[in-house]
Structures are given as structure tokens and as C-alpha cells.
Design an enzyme around this catalytic site. Structure first.
Site, PDB file in Angstrom:
ATOM      1  N   GLU A  17      -7.853  -5.005  -0.429  1.00 58.39           N
ATOM      2  CA  GLU A  17      -8.372  -5.811  -1.538  1.00 58.39           C
ATOM      3  C   GLU A  17      -8.215  -7.306  -1.310  1.00 58.39           C
ATOM      4  O   GLU A  17      -8.912  -8.106  -1.915  1.00 58.39           O
ATOM      5  CB  GLU A  17      -7.639  -5.431  -2.842  1.00 58.39           C
ATOM      6  CG  GLU A  17      -7.614  -3.960  -3.142  1.00 58.39           C
ATOM      7  CD  GLU A  17      -8.947  -3.405  -3.598  1.00 58.39           C
ATOM      8  OE1 GLU A  17      -9.979  -3.888  -3.096  1.00 58.39           O
ATOM      9  OE2 GLU A  17      -8.955  -2.508  -4.444  1.00 58.39           O
ATOM     10  N   HIS A  65       0.848  -1.189   0.000  1.00 53.87           N
ATOM     11  CA  HIS A  65       0.000   0.000   0.000  1.00 53.87           C
ATOM     12  C   HIS A  65       0.883   1.237   0.000  1.00 53.87           C
ATOM     13  O   HIS A  65       1.969   1.221   0.588  1.00 53.87           O
ATOM     14  CB  HIS A  65      -0.916   0.018   1.242  1.00 53.87           C
ATOM     15  CG  HIS A  65      -2.066   0.957   1.096  1.00 53.87           C
ATOM     16  ND1 HIS A  65      -1.966   2.286   1.408  1.00 53.87           N
ATOM     17  CD2 HIS A  65      -3.318   0.755   0.628  1.00 53.87           C
ATOM     18  CE1 HIS A  65      -3.131   2.862   1.152  1.00 53.87           C
ATOM     19  NE2 HIS A  65      -3.965   1.965   0.668  1.00 53.87           N
TER      20      HIS A  65
HETATM   21  N1  COA Z   1       4.138  -7.251  -4.974  1.00 54.18           N
HETATM   22  C1  COA Z   1       5.436  -7.200  -5.333  1.00 54.18           C
HETATM   23  N2  COA Z   1       6.194  -6.114  -5.210  1.00 54.18           N
HETATM   24  C2  COA Z   1       5.613  -5.017  -4.698  1.00 54.18           C
HETATM   25  C3  COA Z   1       4.274  -5.002  -4.302  1.00 54.18           C
HETATM   26  C4  COA Z   1       3.524  -6.174  -4.460  1.00 54.18           C
HETATM   27  N3  COA Z   1       2.237  -6.232  -4.137  1.00 54.18           N
HETATM   28  N4  COA Z   1       3.967  -3.777  -3.832  1.00 54.18           N
HETATM   29  C5  COA Z   1       5.076  -3.049  -3.940  1.00 54.18           C
HETATM   30  N5  COA Z   1       6.073  -3.793  -4.458  1.00 54.18           N
HETATM   31  C6  COA Z   1       7.436  -3.385  -4.745  1.00 54.18           C
HETATM   32  C7  COA Z   1       7.470  -2.334  -5.828  1.00 54.18           C
HETATM   33  O1  COA Z   1       7.529  -2.931  -7.121  1.00 54.18           O
HETATM   34  C8  COA Z   1       8.739  -1.588  -5.498  1.00 54.18           C
HETATM   35  O2  COA Z   1       9.816  -2.306  -5.994  1.00 54.18           O
HETATM   36  P1  COA Z   1      11.040  -1.595  -6.743  1.00 54.18           P
HETATM   37  O3  COA Z   1      11.571  -0.597  -5.767  1.00 54.18           O
HETATM   38  O4  COA Z   1      11.951  -2.729  -7.048  1.00 54.18           O
HETATM   39  O5  COA Z   1      10.435  -0.947  -7.963  1.00 54.18           O
HETATM   40  C9  COA Z   1       8.788  -1.673  -3.963  1.00 54.18           C
HETATM   41  O6  COA Z   1       7.953  -2.759  -3.589  1.00 54.18           O
HETATM   42  C10 COA Z   1       8.281  -0.457  -3.246  1.00 54.18           C
HETATM   43  O7  COA Z   1       7.039  -0.137  -3.771  1.00 54.18           O
HETATM   44  P2  COA Z   1       6.193   1.068  -3.134  1.00 54.18           P
HETATM   45  O8  COA Z   1       6.766   2.349  -3.614  1.00 54.18           O
HETATM   46  O9  COA Z   1       6.094   0.857  -1.707  1.00 54.18           O
HETATM   47  O10 COA Z   1       4.805   0.786  -3.784  1.00 54.18           O
HETATM   48  P3  COA Z   1       3.804   1.868  -4.305  1.00 54.18           P
HETATM   49  O11 COA Z   1       3.466   2.804  -3.219  1.00 54.18           O
HETATM   50  O12 COA Z   1       4.264   2.427  -5.591  1.00 54.18           O
HETATM   51  O13 COA Z   1       2.592   0.937  -4.660  1.00 54.18           O
HETATM   52  C11 COA Z   1       0.699  -0.351  -4.561  1.00 54.18           C
HETATM   53  C12 COA Z   1       1.536   0.675  -3.815  1.00 54.18           C
HETATM   54  C13 COA Z   1      -0.594  -0.597  -3.828  1.00 54.18           C
HETATM   55  C14 COA Z   1       0.395   0.204  -5.964  1.00 54.18           C
HETATM   56  C15 COA Z   1       1.539  -1.657  -4.677  1.00 54.18           C
HETATM   57  O14 COA Z   1       1.829  -2.138  -3.393  1.00 54.18           O
HETATM   58  C16 COA Z   1       0.865  -2.690  -5.524  1.00 54.18           C
HETATM   59  O15 COA Z   1       0.971  -2.661  -6.750  1.00 54.18           O
HETATM   60  N6  COA Z   1       0.136  -3.665  -4.888  1.00 54.18           N
HETATM   61  C17 COA Z   1      -0.552  -4.672  -5.640  1.00 54.18           C
HETATM   62  C18 COA Z   1      -1.863  -4.133  -6.208  1.00 54.18           C
HETATM   63  C19 COA Z   1      -2.889  -3.925  -5.124  1.00 54.18           C
HETATM   64  O16 COA Z   1      -3.078  -4.760  -4.260  1.00 54.18           O
HETATM   65  N7  COA Z   1      -3.578  -2.801  -5.238  1.00 54.18           N
HETATM   66  C20 COA Z   1      -4.631  -2.427  -4.298  1.00 54.18           C
HETATM   67  C21 COA Z   1      -4.169  -1.325  -3.402  1.00 54.18           C
HETATM   68  S1  COA Z   1      -5.334  -0.980  -2.124  1.00 54.18           S
END
Ligand code: COA
Length: 378
Positions: free
Chosen positions: A315, A257
Site C-alpha cells: 500500500e 504485513h
Molecule cells: N505501525 C506501528 N506498529 C505496527 C505496525 C505499523 N504499521 N504494524 C505492526 N505494528 C505493531 C503491532 O501493533 C504489534 O505491536 P504490539 O505487539 O505492541 O501490539 C506489533 O507490531 C506486531 O504486529 P504484527 O502481529 O506483526 O502485525 P499484524 O500481523 O497484526 O498486522 C498489519 C499486520 C498489516 C495489519 C499491520 O502491520 C498494520 O496495521 N499495518 C498498517 C496498515 C497497513 O499498511 N495495512 C495494509 C496491509 S497490506
């Protein structure tokens, strides 16, 4: 409050992290401690206690609806569902879209044509009617009219399945609605506020919210969570499957998140609601598998991103709960919109009161202007 300066490059590159774009009385997300407060009530308190009608009263007015107001809201929403159902025939091909969010966007977009002065209650009442009608038509079944004596949650299930839901199912859906009704400056709320800040009408702002909610990084994750559980199939496969996904550079849906550094409090509330729901044997097995996947995904993500705190988000258990309630996965995002529209409408009002166009800056990193005539313009 963060102010713009040269150090903001990092925040800008990573999606406006930490940038304050509004002062709001609607909800507060504490990502460090895993707390969500909606109009002074914790989400744990609301989930299991508030009906959808209570949520409308609370989010729109800041007051827990008294008996009389709650009754009025319930009747007004029922009238709104009836009016929306009467509009179905005039929607043309809107509900023929293959994707539920495409259908919802098209159908809601037509509400202004029907009534330029349409208000938040009517827009809110229309969404479950359009969502259920889309799902019925997709399944080749006749649409089911709303029933005015039912609550909003019970009527949504009734319009979807054609059967009267049990009280526990309607209550579980209300608990889900409480978990997703509003959540700080999330992407769809921001989109709705940007549109509202231009002076555009409520329907345009709500359509913007629907568009943003469609994406799998926001409201589109629960369907893929179920797909993931289906693909994993059994507990013995959990670890290898997750490792292969991460090795391929794919994200684990339902995990991580932008704000929370701990487990999303809504995941806990929804897990509790799901586990107290009367379930089939298949749902029981799925819940057990989901818990195993959550545990393993958390462990693997902690290994890869030890400083980040990537845990289950809302989710993850939404997928299990909505599936147990008999809602098809193609309708999960639209079901999210059934509740989040309440928050969008409140944010639109708040943004209008703020009265300032949202218009951020950008830093140009393209080519410098060439000398006059030096670069041919085709
Ligand atoms: N699975 C694998 N890797 C993940 C991840 C996940 N669910 N969530 C974050 N990461 C990774 C990112 O790819 C990033 O890696 P990198 O530095 O090698 O590029 C690292 O963790 C840090 O990411 P972060 O900046 O904390 O994530 P974000 O704030 O950009 O993204 C979300 C937040 C929700 C978009 C992300 O966690 C995600 O895509 N989750 C899956 C989709 C989901 O469940 N969405 C509903 C949200 S309520």
C-alpha cells in the site's frame, strides 16, 4: 499443515496466523524471502509485462493467454463495461454513498438482481465502471461512457478523467493491477471463499470481498498513506512526526504485513514503476518524501519490534503511484478491487470445486450454564 490442538490458542488469538484453510493453485506468498508467485509467474515478471487482460487469462485458466484468447478477453471485457454502463441508471442511490467502497458494495450487490446468472467476466468488467462513475458524480462531473477500443486499464483512466491516458499511464496501471491481482489467503479472499463455501452466488462472494477490502488494515491503507505524507509535509519533519505517532500508539500506514518479514516484493515493483513514470515536479517531491518516510519508519519500527521485520507493504507505493496517475485518494480502495476481483472470482471457483463448507470452531469462554431457573431470562 497446522492442525488444531491446545497449542493453537496463540494462533487463534492472533488472527488465524499460520492456519491453512485451503490448497490453492492461484498464488504463493513466501513471507520469509519476500516472494510472490501468481500461477507460476513471479510478481516482478508480471508487473510491467502483463496487461489486465493477460492477468484475467492467467489467473482464471492458469495459461498465459495466446493472441486469439487475449483478443477475445479484451473484447468481452469491453462488452461487459458497456453493459455495466447501461445499468448505471437503474442503480438508484447506490452511487450516491459518500464512501467509494460503500458505493461499490451497493452497486455490485445489485448485479444479481439484473442478471441472476451473471458471470465472473461481467462482474469484473462492472467494477471499474461503477468506481469511475462514483468518482465523477462525487466531483459533480458527468459520467463518461467506456470506449470499446481501449484496454481495461486505459478505459478505467478514461472513464475517470474524461481524457485518453498516455500509454505509459495505462501501462503503469496494468503493473499496479499485476501487483494486487491475487495474494494468497488475504482477508478479502478468505471472506469471498467463506461465502462461496456456503453455496451462495458469485456476486455475494464478491460483495464479501469488497467489505473486507474496505478496512484500513487491508485495502484501505493507501489513502491514509497520502494523508500521512501530507501531514508530514517535508523531510525535516519525518522523524518527529513518526515518533509522535508511535508514541500515541498509532500504526504507520503502509508499513508491516502479516506474512512478510522482509520488504513486500510488490512495494519494490511499485516503487520501480512509479520512479520510471513521467512525473510532475510535485509528484517527484512526494516520491522523495515517501522514500525518506519509508526509511525512517523502517528504522523506528525495527527499534521497537526488532524480531518482527516491519517493512513497507504494497500500500505504501500504491498511494504514490495511483496519485501520480491522477486517481483520487477516495478511490484507491475501489481501484484495488478493480484488480483483486479477478483473484476473488478464481478463488470462488476453486472453493466450489473443493466443495466443503468453511466452518471453523470456537472455544467458549463465557459464563457456565446456570442451574435451571437460577438465572432469570429477560
Ligand atoms: N505501525 C506501528 N506498529 C505496527 C505496525 C505499523 N504499521 N504494524 C505492526 N505494528 C505493531 C503491532 O501493533 C504489534 O505491536 P504490539 O505487539 O505492541 O501490539 C506489533 O507490531 C506486531 O504486529 P504484527 O502481529 O506483526 O502485525 P499484524 O500481523 O497484526 O498486522 C498489519 C499486520 C498489516 C495489519 C499491520 O502491520 C498494520 O496495521 N499495518 C498498517 C496498515 C497497513 O499498511 N495495512 C495494509 C496491509 S497490506
Amino acid at each position: 499443515m497446522l492442525r488444531w490442538n491446545d497449542d493453537m490458542n496463540t494462533a487463534r488469538a492472533s488472527g488465524l496466523d499460520g492456519i491453512v484453510v485451503a490448497h490453492t493453485e492461484l498464488s504463493d506468498v513466501d513471507g520469509e524471502h519476500g516472494r510472490l508467485v501468481i500461477r507460476g509467474c513471479s510478481v516482478e515478471d508480471l508487473a510491467g509485462r502483463a496487461t489486465f487482460e493477460d492477468l484475467c487469462g492467467l489467473v482464471w485458466t492458469g495459461e498465459w493467454p495466446s493472441a486469439g484468447v487475449g483478443g477475445d478477453l479484451r473484447a468481452a471485457l469491453a462488452t461487459g463495461r458497456r453493459d455495466a454502463f447501461a445499468r448505471l441508471n437503474s442503480l438508484g442511490a447506490a452511487l450516491d454513498a459518500g464512501d467509494g467502497m460503500d458505493a461499490l458494495r451497493a452497486a455490485v450487490g445489485q448485479l444479481t438482481a439484473a442478471d441472476p446468472a451473471i458471470d465472473r467476466l461481467q462482474v469484473t468488467a462492472a467494477i471499474p465502471v461503477f468506481a469511475a462513475a462514483w468518482a465523477r458524480r462525487q466531483a459533480g462531473q458527468p459520467v463518461v461512457p467506456p470506449r470499446p477500443e481501449l484496454s481495461h486499464a486505459a478505459d478505467y483512466l478514461q472513464m475517470l478523467t474524461g481524457r485518453l491516458p498516455g500509454a505509459s499511464h495505462a501501462a503503469a496501471l496494468d503493473a499496479y493491477f499485476a501487483c494486487v491481482v491475487d495474494h494468497g489467503m488475504n482477508a478479502s479472499t478468505f471472506a469471498a471463499r467463506v461465502v462461496a463455501s456456503t453455496g451462495a452466488d458469485l456476486v455475494s462472494a464478491v460483495v464479501a470481498g469488497i467489505c473486507a477490502l474496505k478496512g484500513p488494515l487491508h485495502g484501505g491503507a493507501p489513502g491514509p498513506v497520502l494523508d500521512m505524507l501530507d501531514a508530514i509535509g517535508r523531510r525535516e519533519s519525518v522523524r518527529a512526526w513518526l515518533e509522535a505517532e508511535l508514541a500515541a500508539g498509532r500504526r504507520i500506514m503502509g508499513m508491516g504485513h502479516r506474512i512478510y518479514r522482509v520488504r513486500d516484493p510488490r512495494a519494490a515493483a511499485l516503487e520501480r514503476v512509479t520512479s520510471s513514470l513521467e512525473r510532475s515536479h510535485a509528484d517527484d517531491r512526494r516520491l522523495a518524501l515517501a522514500r525518506a518516510v519509508e526509511q525512517e519508519a523502517e528504522r523506528l519500527l525495527a527499534e521497537r519490534y526488532p524480531a518482527r521485520g516491519l517493512r513497507a507493504n504494497v500500500e505504501f507505493y500504491t498511494a504514490i503511484l495511483l496519485d501520480a496517475l491522477g486517481i483520487p485518494r477516495s478511490l484507491f480502495s475501489a481501484t484495488f478491487a478493480v484488480s483483486r476481483v479477478v483473484g476473488w472470482c478464481a478463488h470462488v471457483d476453486e472453493q466450489r470445486r473443493a466443495g466443503r463448507l468453511i466452518r471453523p470452531a470456537s472455544v467458549y469462554v463465557g459464563a457456565a450454564a446456570a442451574a435451571p431457573g437460577a438465572r432469570p431470562i429477560s
